[in-house]
Design an enzyme around this catalytic site. Structure first.
Site, PDB file in Angstrom:
ATOM      1  N   ASP A 202       2.836   4.469   4.955  1.00 52.88           N
ATOM      2  CA  ASP A 202       3.642   3.255   4.973  1.00 52.88           C
ATOM      3  C   ASP A 202       2.735   2.047   5.193  1.00 52.88           C
ATOM      4  O   ASP A 202       1.898   2.039   6.099  1.00 52.88           O
ATOM      5  CB  ASP A 202       4.694   3.347   6.086  1.00 52.88           C
ATOM      6  CG  ASP A 202       5.725   2.244   5.990  1.00 52.88           C
ATOM      7  OD1 ASP A 202       6.758   2.463   5.346  1.00 52.88           O
ATOM      8  OD2 ASP A 202       5.487   1.165   6.575  1.00 52.88           O
ATOM      9  N   ASN A 210       6.010  -9.826   2.048  1.00 51.67           N
ATOM     10  CA  ASN A 210       6.984 -10.263   1.047  1.00 51.67           C
ATOM     11  C   ASN A 210       7.627 -11.585   1.431  1.00 51.67           C
ATOM     12  O   ASN A 210       7.816 -12.480   0.587  1.00 51.67           O
ATOM     13  CB  ASN A 210       8.065  -9.193   0.868  1.00 51.67           C
ATOM     14  CG  ASN A 210       7.669  -8.114  -0.127  1.00 51.67           C
ATOM     15  OD1 ASN A 210       6.848  -8.352  -1.007  1.00 51.67           O
ATOM     16  ND2 ASN A 210       8.236  -6.935   0.019  1.00 51.67           N
ATOM     17  N   HIS A 215       7.599 -11.653  -3.495  1.00 54.37           N
ATOM     18  CA  HIS A 215       7.645 -10.257  -3.956  1.00 54.37           C
ATOM     19  C   HIS A 215       6.592  -9.955  -5.028  1.00 54.37           C
ATOM     20  O   HIS A 215       6.143  -8.815  -5.143  1.00 54.37           O
ATOM     21  CB  HIS A 215       9.049  -9.937  -4.491  1.00 54.37           C
ATOM     22  CG  HIS A 215      10.065  -9.814  -3.403  1.00 54.37           C
ATOM     23  ND1 HIS A 215      10.213  -8.674  -2.638  1.00 54.37           N
ATOM     24  CD2 HIS A 215      10.975 -10.702  -2.928  1.00 54.37           C
ATOM     25  CE1 HIS A 215      11.181  -8.857  -1.745  1.00 54.37           C
ATOM     26  NE2 HIS A 215      11.660 -10.077  -1.899  1.00 54.37           N
ATOM     27  N   ASP A 219       4.203  -6.868  -4.798  1.00 50.91           N
ATOM     28  CA  ASP A 219       4.021  -5.862  -5.855  1.00 50.91           C
ATOM     29  C   ASP A 219       2.543  -5.623  -6.142  1.00 50.91           C
ATOM     30  O   ASP A 219       2.117  -4.492  -6.410  1.00 50.91           O
ATOM     31  CB  ASP A 219       4.725  -6.316  -7.136  1.00 50.91           C
ATOM     32  CG  ASP A 219       6.239  -6.174  -7.052  1.00 50.91           C
ATOM     33  OD1 ASP A 219       6.720  -5.554  -6.080  1.00 50.91           O
ATOM     34  OD2 ASP A 219       6.933  -6.687  -7.942  1.00 50.91           O
ATOM     35  N   GLU A 245       7.647   0.253   0.373  1.00 51.61           N
ATOM     36  CA  GLU A 245       6.229   0.341   0.710  1.00 51.61           C
ATOM     37  C   GLU A 245       5.835   1.734   1.180  1.00 51.61           C
ATOM     38  O   GLU A 245       4.787   1.919   1.798  1.00 51.61           O
ATOM     39  CB  GLU A 245       5.896  -0.690   1.796  1.00 51.61           C
ATOM     40  CG  GLU A 245       6.485  -0.408   3.158  1.00 51.61           C
ATOM     41  CD  GLU A 245       7.889  -0.966   3.350  1.00 51.61           C
ATOM     42  OE1 GLU A 245       8.251  -1.238   4.501  1.00 51.61           O
ATOM     43  OE2 GLU A 245       8.620  -1.127   2.349  1.00 51.61           O
TER      44      GLU A 245
END
Length: 343
Positions: A202, A210, A215, A219, A245
């Site tokens: 994680d 974010n 975002h 990404d 994630e």
């Protein structure tokens, strides 16, 4: 002459498969039945020319060989030459007749070759039929890959997890790929369930990334982490994006210590990686031994408990479920596995 109903039957068999290994077997069966070959083989090699696996079909049965199975040196040389030059087909004279070698698939880690053993050279019609078979195979393989792959990262998606891990205990024993000089050899089939470790990865504080940068930047971080996963683990180590994630890997190692070394090496590679705008990124990892007598959902729960321990104790660390269980800081389910009675 090949009858049209035979062709249709094989096309139907191809397109009924939802598993890449079964699709490979379907290809070998089609080659043998439609082209009257003595036998056919799919040879999987890494980029260094090492044999990872061999699937062979002789018209009656399919055999999966481990990597150290004796492969004719002439075939290996032809495959290496094809790989270096980009040639898609090669013909090799053999004691039984001829061997046609076709390159059928490749990605950044592996290459696959189809080897067909024949008494006589292919006729023009047989060459045309083979090209048609391989076109269907490649088209359907692309569709299968698209349906099983996370679009953003290129890793396997979550819906393929159950089907992928349900068959690993029936997999043949093969010699492991070497990464950074480290080699993990896989035991015999009877012991294979002792050699798997499930890890949940994680990205730390990803929501803040974010929220602060957007975002699109998030990404980009996910793509870079996925690339590190691909380069840090071997071809036979299963790699998934579980969503958001969170990633999952299923690695093969002889011991907990060896799996810890592999996962720690990956954790450090993320910590030391130069991400865009020099933004520091770290990951927390929770791991557990993955055994045949434990339900998949239970193993995920154990790895998840270990992950939360990592998150709640400073992040950027690796925790094994077995360790926190010994400390009384984890909960083990009363029923790990076994049969479920229906009533």
């Amino acid at each position: 002459m090949i009858q049209s109903n035979v062709v249709i039957d094989h096309i139907a068999h191809f397109t009924s498969q939802r598993d890449q290994e079964l699709l490979s077997l379907s290809l070998l069966q089609s080659v043998n039945n439609m082209l009257s070959s003595l036998s056919s083989v799919i040879l999987t090699m890494d980029k260094r020319g090492n044999v990872l696996s061999t699937i062979a079909y002789d018209g009656s049965k399919c055999s999966v060989y481990k990597a150290d199975n004796a492969i004719d040196k002439g075939i290996l040389f032809a495959c290496e030459r094809m790989s270096e030059s980009g040639i898609e087909e090669s013909n090799v004279k053999s004691a039984e007749g001829y061997q046609v070698i076709r390159a059928i698939y490749h990605n950044r880690k592996i290459e696959q070759f189809l080897v067909i053993h024949l008494k006589e050279r292919f006729s023009k019609v047989q060459t045309y039929v083979l090209s048609g078979i391989l076109n269907i195979y490649n088209n359907f393989l692309a569709l299968l890959n698209d349906s099983q792959t996370d679009e953003l990262t290129g890793l396997a998606n979550r819906k393929t997890f159950d089907s992928s891990i349900s068959k690993i205990f029936d997999a043949p024993a093969i010699q492991g790929e070497s990464i950074d000089g480290e080699r993990r050899d896989i035991n015999k089939v009877t012991d294979i369930h002792k050699n798997y470790w499930l890890a949940i990865i994680d990205i730390d504080n990803f929501k803040q990334v974010n929220d602060k940068y957007g975002h699109l930047y998030g990404d980009e971080i996910l793509i870079h982490v996925a690339q590190l996963i691909k380069s840090s683990f071997r071809y036979e180590d299963l790699q998934f994006r579980f969503g958001g994630e969170e990633f999952v890997v299923l690695i093969q190692a002889e011991s907990k210590e060896q799996s810890a070394a592999v996962l720690e090496r990956f954790r450090r590679s993320v910590e030391n990686y130069n991400f865009p705008d020099n933004h520091p990124v770290t990951v927390s990892i929770g791991a557990v031994e993955f055994t045949q007598n434990t339900f998949h959902v239970t193993s995920i729960d154990y790895a998840d408990q270990a992950l939360y321990y990592s998150k709640n104790n400073g992040r950027n660390r690796l925790t094994f479920f077995e360790d926190i269980l010994c400390k009384g800081q984890a909960n083990k389910q009363k029923i790990d596995g076994g049969e479920v009675e229906l009533f």
